[in-house]
Design a protein around this motif. Structure first.
Motif, mmCIF file in Angstrom:
data_model
loop_
_atom_site.group_PDB
_atom_site.id
_atom_site.type_symbol
_atom_site.label_atom_id
_atom_site.label_comp_id
_atom_site.label_asym_id
_atom_site.label_seq_id
_atom_site.Cartn_x
_atom_site.Cartn_y
_atom_site.Cartn_z
ATOM 1 N N LYS A 273 0.808 -1.215 0.000
ATOM 2 C CA LYS A 273 0.000 0.000 0.000
ATOM 3 C C LYS A 273 0.840 1.264 0.000
ATOM 4 C CE LYS A 273 -0.830 -0.650 4.964
ATOM 5 N NZ LYS A 273 -1.876 -0.982 5.948
ATOM 6 N N SER A 274 2.123 1.174 0.368
ATOM 7 C CA SER A 274 3.007 2.344 0.310
ATOM 8 C C SER A 274 3.936 2.290 -0.897
ATOM 9 C CB SER A 274 3.846 2.450 1.589
ATOM 10 O OG SER A 274 4.805 1.413 1.654
ATOM 11 N N GLY A 275 3.933 1.149 -1.609
ATOM 12 C CA GLY A 275 4.806 0.985 -2.769
ATOM 13 C C GLY A 275 6.167 0.409 -2.440
ATOM 14 N N GLN A 276 6.476 0.273 -1.150
ATOM 15 C CA GLN A 276 7.783 -0.240 -0.749
ATOM 16 C C GLN A 276 7.668 -0.934 0.604
ATOM 17 O OE1 GLN A 276 11.009 0.058 -2.413
ATOM 18 N NE2 GLN A 276 11.388 -1.548 -0.902
ATOM 19 N N GLY A 277 8.179 -2.143 0.644
ATOM 20 C CA GLY A 277 8.298 -2.883 1.893
ATOM 21 C C GLY A 277 9.562 -3.711 1.776
ATOM 22 N N PHE A 278 9.437 -5.003 1.904
ATOM 23 C CA PHE A 278 10.578 -5.865 1.610
ATOM 24 C C PHE A 278 10.827 -5.924 0.102
ATOM 25 C CE2 PHE A 278 9.550 -7.341 5.889
ATOM 26 C CZ PHE A 278 10.817 -7.369 6.456
ATOM 27 N N TYR A 279 9.793 -5.589 -0.661
ATOM 28 C CA TYR A 279 9.884 -5.515 -2.115
ATOM 29 C C TYR A 279 9.396 -4.144 -2.571
ATOM 30 C CZ TYR A 279 10.226 -10.601 -1.690
ATOM 31 O OH TYR A 279 10.626 -11.868 -1.335
ATOM 32 N N THR A 280 9.713 -3.810 -3.817
ATOM 33 C CA THR A 280 9.256 -2.554 -4.412
ATOM 34 C C THR A 280 8.090 -2.854 -5.346
ATOM 35 O OG1 THR A 280 11.469 -1.610 -4.312
ATOM 36 C CG2 THR A 280 9.923 -0.573 -5.835
#
Length: 285
Positions: A273-280
């Motif tokens: 939901k933010s566009g970035q976590g452990f992956y993009t």
């Protein structure tokens, strides 16, 4: 067809709403955040198209009337008369308790309440209800339209009749209900959050990259998604909140949240939901 009221128009709430609508229910979706509601109708159309492509063998997704069966509202009063009210607000005990205090004034006779939660005690929430025997945990799993299992959690006061009605309801949605007793995290999240938390520790310690960890789960264990991709889908903030609930209730150090998860949430890197976590993630992903 009966009416289903959905409280919370986040990722989970929208997925539950469109799943109910796909199987013919009239749905009332409400949220206190006008910004969330402003984009809800557009998001729902996008999600329906996505699931139509992801599950082409499911005839229910070919129904063009799915979005039209979902009505949007801000006030919980719009849920009056619903046969089921499914609560999907954030995994924060205080927020959930406030919502259920308000629902006490809304649900009439015949309205059963389902608490869609990862870890919060169903017994604790039901204590706030006018009819605690008509409250049950109904833990849908991400992504709701594609996962066939629903964990039904019996609180201390949940009646046999409410359990029977809940089993029938989720069966109509093409799901298989699995009934468990009320304990922090129940079965699914008591296990899955340990996987996600330990996977984050492995990244923090430099043992492996997220892709490698998830590949072991998908290729080695046969899971559809690895724990870090799952955490991104759920939202790392929700994972952190759920681990805190488990830690507070169990007082067991195995639920101590990985510092990396907390840092990522503080930085706004909460997943899809933010566009970035452990992956993009890109907007089209």
């Amino acid at each position: 067809m009966p009416t289903v009221g959905i409280v919370g128009a986040g990722v989970m709430g929208k997925d539950v709403a469109i799943t109910c609508a796909a199987y013919g229910y009239d749905v009332v979706l409400c949220d206190h955040d006008p910004g969330v509601l402003a984009s809800a109708a557009r998001d729902i159309r996008t999600l329906v198209r996505r699931y139509r492509l992801m599950a082409p063998d499911e005839p229910c997704w070919n129904d063009p009337g799915i979005p039209g069966r979902i009505r949007i509202g801000e006030d919980l009063a719009v849920l009056a008369g619903a046969d089921w009210i499914v609560e999907n607000v954030v995994e924060d005990v205080a927020v959930k308790e406030q919502v259920h205090r308000e629902l006490r004034e809304v649900g009439g006779a015949g309205s059963r309440i389902a608490v869609n939660t990862s870890c919060v005690s169903i017994t604790r929430i039901a204590a706030l209800a006018a009819r605690p025997e008509e409250v049950i945990g109904m833990h849908f799993m991400n992504p709701v339209p594609l996962i066939k299992c629903v964990e039904l959690v019996r609180g201390h006061h949940t009646s046999d009749e409410t359990t029977k009605q809940a089993e029938a309801f989720v069966s109509v949605l093409g799901k298989r209900p699995v009934v468990v007793r009320d304990m922090p995290g129940f079965v699914s999240n008591r296990l899955s959050h340990l996987f996600m938390n330990e996977a984050a520790f492995l990244v923090q310690e430099g043992v492996a990259e997220p892709e490698q960890i998830d590949a072991i789960f998908t290729l080695g264990y046969g899971h559809k998604m690895g724990p870090l991709a799952t955490a991104d889908l759920i939202g790392l903030n929700t994972v952190v909140d759920s681990l805190q609930v488990l830690y507070d209730d169990m007082q067991d150090p195995k639920f101590r949240c990985c510092p990396l998860l907390k840092r990522m949430v503080a930085a706004g890197l909460v997943g899809r939901k933010s566009g970035q976590g452990f992956y993009t993630y890109t907007a089209s992903r």
